[in-house]
Write a protein that holds these residues in place. Structure first.
Motif, PDB file in Angstrom:
ATOM      1  N   ASN A  81       0.823  -1.211   0.000  1.00 52.77           N
ATOM      2  CA  ASN A  81       0.000   0.000   0.000  1.00 52.77           C
ATOM      3  C   ASN A  81       0.857   1.262   0.000  1.00 52.77           C
ATOM      4  OD1 ASN A  81      -2.561  -1.177  -0.064  1.00 52.77           O
ATOM      5  ND2 ASN A  81      -2.531  -1.538   2.140  1.00 52.77           N
ATOM      6  N   ASP A  90       2.908   1.335  -3.703  1.00 51.54           N
ATOM      7  CA  ASP A  90       2.091   1.575  -4.890  1.00 51.54           C
ATOM      8  C   ASP A  90       1.519   2.980  -4.980  1.00 51.54           C
ATOM      9  OD1 ASP A  90       2.317  -0.592  -6.585  1.00 51.54           O
ATOM     10  OD2 ASP A  90       0.787  -1.772  -5.571  1.00 51.54           O
ATOM     11  N   GLY A  96       4.351   5.905  -8.714  1.00 59.35           N
ATOM     12  CA  GLY A  96       3.834   5.489 -10.007  1.00 59.35           C
ATOM     13  C   GLY A  96       4.760   4.606 -10.807  1.00 59.35           C
ATOM     14  N   LYS A 153       4.637   0.538 -10.738  1.00 61.77           N
ATOM     15  CA  LYS A 153       3.453  -0.224 -11.123  1.00 61.77           C
ATOM     16  C   LYS A 153       3.780  -1.455 -11.960  1.00 61.77           C
ATOM     17  CE  LYS A 153       2.224   2.353 -15.371  1.00 61.77           C
ATOM     18  NZ  LYS A 153       3.587   2.829 -15.583  1.00 61.77           N
ATOM     19  N   PHE A 156       0.735   9.547  -6.128  1.00 65.16           N
ATOM     20  CA  PHE A 156      -0.684   9.461  -5.792  1.00 65.16           C
ATOM     21  C   PHE A 156      -0.867   9.638  -4.292  1.00 65.16           C
ATOM     22  CE2 PHE A 156       0.396   6.056  -8.950  1.00 65.16           C
ATOM     23  CZ  PHE A 156       0.035   6.764 -10.083  1.00 65.16           C
ATOM     24  N   GLU A 211      -3.140   7.867  -2.653  1.00 64.02           N
ATOM     25  CA  GLU A 211      -3.403   6.510  -2.172  1.00 64.02           C
ATOM     26  C   GLU A 211      -2.946   5.512  -3.210  1.00 64.02           C
ATOM     27  OE1 GLU A 211      -8.048   5.949  -3.523  1.00 64.02           O
ATOM     28  OE2 GLU A 211      -7.645   6.672  -1.497  1.00 64.02           O
ATOM     29  N   LYS A 262      -2.401   2.845  -5.993  1.00 68.29           N
ATOM     30  CA  LYS A 262      -3.048   2.391  -7.219  1.00 68.29           C
ATOM     31  C   LYS A 262      -2.378   1.077  -7.620  1.00 68.29           C
ATOM     32  CE  LYS A 262      -4.545   6.886  -8.981  1.00 68.29           C
ATOM     33  NZ  LYS A 262      -4.606   7.783 -10.167  1.00 68.29           N
ATOM     34  N   HIS A 263      -3.014  -0.016  -7.229  1.00 77.44           N
ATOM     35  CA  HIS A 263      -2.418  -1.327  -7.455  1.00 77.44           C
ATOM     36  C   HIS A 263      -2.643  -1.788  -8.899  1.00 77.44           C
ATOM     37  CE1 HIS A 263      -1.823  -1.531  -3.190  1.00 77.44           C
ATOM     38  NE2 HIS A 263      -3.108  -1.561  -2.930  1.00 77.44           N
TER      39      HIS A 263
END
Length: 395
Positions: free
Chosen positions: A172, A175, A178, A181, A282, A284, A286-287
């Motif tokens: 968490n 990710d 960016g 990813k 981000f 939060e 972004k998985h």
């Protein structure tokens, strides 16, 4: 097949490691933990490679086995700017040749060799031998890759095979960056002693075609990690910005204002939490679709120690730990899979503590500055042990 794997440990030849970090001790303890594959660590140290050959049977395709425990050759290298890199190596013959090629003055002394090669040069060298490579504990303030670089590509220029998160970060957190990813995340223990509360304190559950280097390579490159298991990041000893002398937590802007010097005279170290926020894209996580769940757990002996307020290696804690292992097979089963009612029948307090972990109802005094965080279960929380954080108002 699903296999629990921990790729990052150290042998008796690494600085600050236990003299008991020998295969004869590591193998049985790893089985009791519930691991199926363990990295050997220190795979460029000639004497450690000798011990590995003497202590194991080679099964082929990079796997060395003893006492029903399988090993793959791994090592950690300290490169330029004290950045640590984790390498997974095809076999001992490759490890010996790679050790000879690595320019290093201490590779025959310390299990973790030091070199002045940078990330690009180390990647180019190990890729010649079909090794896997990625940054070790990527975000930690002393030796993590992101302590020196704002981008993983500034370090390596090319895409590496994985990113090891380290004890102070989880999926968490990572990710929200960016550029990560597209990377497989690994969670490993970095164990320096053979105690089960060190071995496998973080591990990866992987889908493998069989037990082989080839299958491990395929799983990592094709993101066949089914789950990452590890500490709640707050428990990591570098999670928060804190003084390395008195361990007081300090707001990052205060630390910067005071040139990373604490009022006690100690040095303040930037925490993983804040470092990730600096390079984040981000608010939060972004998985990506392939990202597996990250499951938080705590080594069973440490959990027992917290509940009973006893030292982790005391007879009381070890007897309770052994009783649970004898009943349910291994530690990972106890922490993750065993029915809570069955655990409660043996020990109510431990059952309730594991339930709190599984339900995410634990309270944590965060770690920082080199001191691990502390767990406070509901019945044990004491207000006076809440952390004191230095802010603009009280510095």
């Amino acid at each position: 097949m699903l296999v629990n794997a921990d790729f990052h440990i150290h042998s008796c030849f690494s600085m600050a490691s236990s003299k008991d970090m020998l295969i004869k001790n590591i193998a049985p303890k790893s089985k009791l933990k519930g691991l199926g594959i363990l990295g050997t660590g220190d795979g460029l140290h000639p004497k450690w490679l000798d011990i590995l050959e003497e202590s194991t049977t080679y099964l082929g395709d990079g796997i060395y086995s003893t006492n029903n425990m399988d090993f793959v050759i791994t090592t950690e290298i300290e490169g330029k700017n004290k950045i640590h890199h984790l390498i997974i190596i095809p076999n001992i013959d490759v490890a010996r040749e790679l050790s000879q090629k690595l320019p290093s003055k201490n590779k025959n002394v310390d299990g973790r060799p030091k070199t002045q090669l940078n990330g690009v040069e180390i990647l180019e060298l190990v890729r010649q031998y079909d090794c896997l490579i990625g940054p070790a504990h990527a975000f930690t303030p002393w030796t993590g890759m992101y302590k020196s670089f704002d981008s993983i590509y500034d370090c390596y220029e090319k895409k590496v095979d994985f990113v090891e998160l380290g004890l102070s970060a989880d999926t968490n957190m990572a990710d929200i960056v960016g550029e990560l990813k597209d990377f497989t995340f690994l969670s490993n223990s970095d164990a320096h002693s053979p105690w089960p509360h060190r071995l496998g304190r973080e591990f990866n559950q992987m889908e493998l075609k069989d037990i082989s280097f080839s299958s491990i390579k395929y799983a990592i490159k094709h993101s066949n990690i089914k789950a990452n298991y590890g500490l709640v990041p707050n428990l990591g000893k570098y999670h928060m910005t804190a003084c390395t002398k008195c361990f007081k937590l300090v707001e990052p802007e205060i630390a910067r204002k005071n040139k990373m010097k604490c009022e006690c005279g100690g040095r303040i170290k930037k925490g993983v939490d804040y470092r990730i926020s600096e390079i984040s894209d981000f608010n939060e996580a972004k998985h990506p679709d392939f990202r597996p769940p990250y499951v938080h757990l705590m080594p069973l002996a440490e959990l027992i120690s917290t509940v009973y307020d006893k030292g982790v290696t005391t007879k009381t804690v070890q007897n309770i730990w052994q009783n649970l292992i004898d009943k349910f097979g291994n530690e990972i089963n106890v922490l993750i899979d065993v029915d809570l009612n069955d655990i409660i029948k043996i020990d109510l307090k431990i059952g309730e503590a594991i339930k709190s972990f599984r339900n995410n109802t634990i309270d944590i005094v965060p770690g920082g500055g080199g001191k691990y965080g502390e767990i406070k279960f509901d019945s044990l929380i004491k207000e006076e042990k809440k952390p004191h954080v230095v802010t603009l108002d009280n510095f």
